[in-house]
Design a protein around this motif. Structure first.
Motif, mmCIF file in Angstrom:
data_model
loop_
_atom_site.group_PDB
_atom_site.id
_atom_site.type_symbol
_atom_site.label_atom_id
_atom_site.label_comp_id
_atom_site.label_asym_id
_atom_site.label_seq_id
_atom_site.Cartn_x
_atom_site.Cartn_y
_atom_site.Cartn_z
ATOM 1 N N VAL A 114 -3.228 -9.494 -1.280
ATOM 2 C CA VAL A 114 -3.522 -7.613 -1.645
ATOM 3 C C VAL A 114 -4.343 -7.391 0.191
ATOM 4 O O VAL A 114 -4.942 -6.753 0.319
ATOM 5 C CB VAL A 114 -4.787 -8.443 -2.340
ATOM 6 N N THR A 154 -8.041 -0.537 3.175
ATOM 7 C CA THR A 154 -9.399 0.176 2.827
ATOM 8 C C THR A 154 -10.898 -0.055 3.071
ATOM 9 O O THR A 154 -11.565 0.257 2.768
ATOM 10 C CB THR A 154 -9.157 0.566 1.104
ATOM 11 N N LEU A 198 -12.272 -4.467 -4.624
ATOM 12 C CA LEU A 198 -12.011 -5.204 -3.578
ATOM 13 C C LEU A 198 -13.106 -6.517 -3.167
ATOM 14 O O LEU A 198 -12.268 -7.381 -3.186
ATOM 15 C CB LEU A 198 -11.493 -4.991 -2.941
ATOM 16 N N PRO A 242 -4.397 -1.172 -7.805
ATOM 17 C CA PRO A 242 -4.033 -2.805 -6.593
ATOM 18 C C PRO A 242 -4.002 -3.252 -7.753
ATOM 19 O O PRO A 242 -3.272 -4.634 -7.926
ATOM 20 C CB PRO A 242 -5.556 -3.115 -6.309
ATOM 21 N N LEU A 263 -4.412 -3.982 1.290
ATOM 22 C CA LEU A 263 -5.042 -3.713 0.612
ATOM 23 C C LEU A 263 -6.419 -3.001 1.512
ATOM 24 O O LEU A 263 -7.179 -2.357 1.728
ATOM 25 C CB LEU A 263 -5.016 -3.966 -0.467
ATOM 26 N N PRO A 311 0.774 -1.452 0.057
ATOM 27 C CA PRO A 311 -0.518 -0.480 0.027
ATOM 28 C C PRO A 311 0.677 1.178 0.286
ATOM 29 O O PRO A 311 0.794 2.333 -0.397
ATOM 30 C CB PRO A 311 -0.598 0.016 0.823
#
Length: 408
Positions: A246, A253, A378, A57, A249, A47
């Motif tokens: 991920v 987020t 996501l 991403p 992320l 990130p």
């Protein structure tokens, strides 16, 4: 990830008098550990790199995937190098490559440097795995209280688990979060190079360097079991790959957590449980191990899908741990099938093929999830991916049930 366990046993046969004492053994283990730690360290930092260099991403998943491709290429081209030139030169090369990757990350000012560092990391992992496990087998000897396979497993998985956790903690607590973790890893890799140089050579045998591509081979006598094991373990590897790519992320987020240690803890749980799963498979009957792994993968996919839908950190941790356990069991079963039922003359090629499938599954689905994130976001992408993993594991499980009915 235990590719070297099989190869070491096959190459060294029944080793004679152990070579090297405690300091030499520690040097090999430490080199193995820090090299693998360097491969997962970027996870907690992705990130930050996205903010620093302004990429999406999807780009993170591609940066992650090139590492897996580097591992595959390294295994196929350099899988036998330590047999040809000795264990110590290959261990030195692997730790130097690990240090070089850390240096590239440290000095990175754009996306091309990240790609280069990940490819170098992939080569370092490919080189260290076989050389380190073969060296441990030769140094410990046949009567050691701690088996070389167990020690190699914990160095390998311990490095993968600790790398992202160490980077996350340093990114949260130390100054310059994109520099300090790499300074520390570069220093540790430099110490590992020195430790390996002081350890001496463990193998007296050299076949001489002759570059040769390792052919892939699916053994005909165990083809169906091989494919089922590789698909189950590959499904687990796909989850590990996506988690590694991920999780940062998701934490930032969805959970809106500003720190990076949480990311490290999630990935730590996944890889630590993968090691535990490879130990647990020894307590399971071969006929039971793969169905248990498939059931665990379906459970893990459900937990991770629920975590994405609800934004639950607890479910994400549970899903990561369940996937690690199931993946470890599937890997252990697959390697056991190859080593006990496959033709010895094709064993090395069969193991290479097994891990080529696994690392392909580590890379390709991560890129696919990156594409889904770009299209759907996501959380929907996480749900779709979880359903695909569950479907693959369920397909393997149903295949096992049908086979069992035919042979009953």
């Amino acid at each position: 990830m235990e590719i070297a366990t099989v190869r070491a046993a096959e190459r060294t046969g029944s080793p004679g008098r152990p070579r090297g004492g405690g300091p030499a053994l520690f040097g090999v283990v430490f080199a193995f550990w820090i090299t693998m730690a360097g491969t997962t360290a970027p996870t907690a930092l992705y990130p930050l790199y996205g903010e620093e260099f302004g990429f999406a991403p999807f780009t993170v998943t591609v940066v992650f995937a090139v590492y897996a491709l580097g591992v595959i290429l390294g295994l196929l081209v350099f899988g036998r190098l330590s047999d040809q030139v000795g264990r110590r030169p290959v261990l030195v090369a692997a730790t130097l490559l690990s240090a070089a990757a850390a240096a590239v990350f440290l000095l990175a000012h754009g996306l091309p440097a990240l790609f280069a560092a990940r490819v170098v990391s992939g080569f370092s992992a490919a080189l260290v795995t076989g050389a380190a496990t073969a060296s441990l087998t030769e140094r410990l000897g046949p009567h050691s209280r701690v088996g070389p396979a167990t020690l190699a497993l914990f160095a390998n998985m311990g490095g993968l688990a600790c790398g992202t956790l160490l980077a996350g903690v340093l990114a949260d607590l130390a100054p310059s979060p994109l520099r300090t973790p790499w300074i520390v890893l570069l220093a540790l890799a430099s110490v590992a190079v020195l430790a390996v140089l002081l350890a001496g050579e463990s193998s007296p045998h050299r076949s001489g360097f002759s570059p040769r591509f390792q052919p892939l081979r699916v053994p005909a006598e165990i083809r169906s079991d091989f494919l089922r094991s590789s698909m189950a373990a590959g499904a687990g590897f796909a989850v590990l790959g996506v988690l590694t790519a991920v999780t940062g992320l998701f934490v930032g987020t969805v959970l809106h957590e500003p720190g990076h240690t949480l990311t490290g803890l999630v990935v730590f749980a996944a890889f630590a449980c993968t090691a535990l799963g490879q130990l647990l498979v020894r307590a399971l009957r071969p006929a039971v191990a793969l169905p248990v792994a498939c059931a665990g993968l379906i459970t893990a996919a459900g937990l991770i899908g629920a975590a994405m839908a609800t934004g639950s950190l607890a479910l994400l941790f549970a899903g990561s741990a369940a996937d690690g356990l199931a993946t470890g069991i599937a890997i252990g079963h697959g390697l056991g099938t190859i080593t006990t039922r496959g033709a010895p003359r094709h064993r090395g090629a069969s193991v290479s093929t097994f891990f080529a499938v696994l690392y392909s599954m580590l890379a390709v689905p991560a890129i696919g999830v990156g594409v889904l994130i770009r299209v759907t976001g996501l959380r929907p992408a996480g749900g779709i991916f979880s359903a695909a993993v569950a479907a693959l594991a369920l397909g393997v499980l149903l295949s096992l049930v049908r086979t069992g009915r035919r042979t009953a």
